[in-house]
Write an enzyme that holds these catalytic residues in place. Sequence first.
Site, mmCIF file in Angstrom:
data_model
loop_
_atom_site.group_PDB
_atom_site.id
_atom_site.type_symbol
_atom_site.label_atom_id
_atom_site.label_comp_id
_atom_site.label_asym_id
_atom_site.label_seq_id
_atom_site.Cartn_x
_atom_site.Cartn_y
_atom_site.Cartn_z
ATOM 1 N N ASP A 100 0.883 -1.082 -0.080
ATOM 2 C CA ASP A 100 -0.164 0.029 0.093
ATOM 3 C C ASP A 100 0.923 1.156 -0.006
ATOM 4 O OD1 ASP A 100 -2.418 1.470 0.457
ATOM 5 O OD2 ASP A 100 -1.706 1.817 2.571
ATOM 6 N N ASP A 125 -0.023 5.058 1.003
ATOM 7 C CA ASP A 125 0.123 5.995 2.049
ATOM 8 C C ASP A 125 0.073 5.415 3.356
ATOM 9 O OD1 ASP A 125 -0.308 7.912 -0.104
ATOM 10 O OD2 ASP A 125 -2.438 7.655 -0.334
#
Length: 197
Positions: free
Chosen positions: A14, A16
């Site tokens: 992922d 952020d």
Amino acid sequence: SNNKNKMVKAVFLDRDGVINEDVDHLHRKEDFAFIPRAPQAIKLLNENGYTVIVITNQTTIARGICLEEDVVRLNRHMTELLSQQGAKIDAVYYCPHHPDPEKAQIRKYNIDCECRKPKPGMIFQAQRDFQISDLSESYMIGDKTSDIKAGFLAGCKTILVETGYGGSDNLYEVTPDYIASDLYSAVSEVILKQMEK
């Protein structure tokens, strides 16, 4: 044997809250900052033969906060900063959609898609694009339960990091295979330790 070396295994990240600090609706490169040691973690994955793929929900697009070009530009900025530190991202996949018409100001992105995590669509797309032979030998690393669920649905091993949301979104009932304090720990203390076995 030589065949074993040809097996493509991946680490899905992922973005952020895992690679960079989670700034609300991040879309300007001035606001982009790495979580400490994240570039070194990615470099370690490169050195150990993992394909490194970022998969990120970017509802900023559906919400009308920024354009798709802005997300592409920010992702390019990230990959350039990483390469300056000798770290390589093989690809970035992003989902611009949001299923909720209240939130999706931009109508064309208001769809119930297959790519928005916790759905595993972006992982499967990357598997096709990179001929990833065995998702069960691959990892999904995220800071939200939606990341862990996407990894689980794709058949990956899952690692929850305590940076970003640290799992506190509590949206899905999932248990990660591992928990690590940050991306560097996930790589050095989990993935590389598992390789030694």
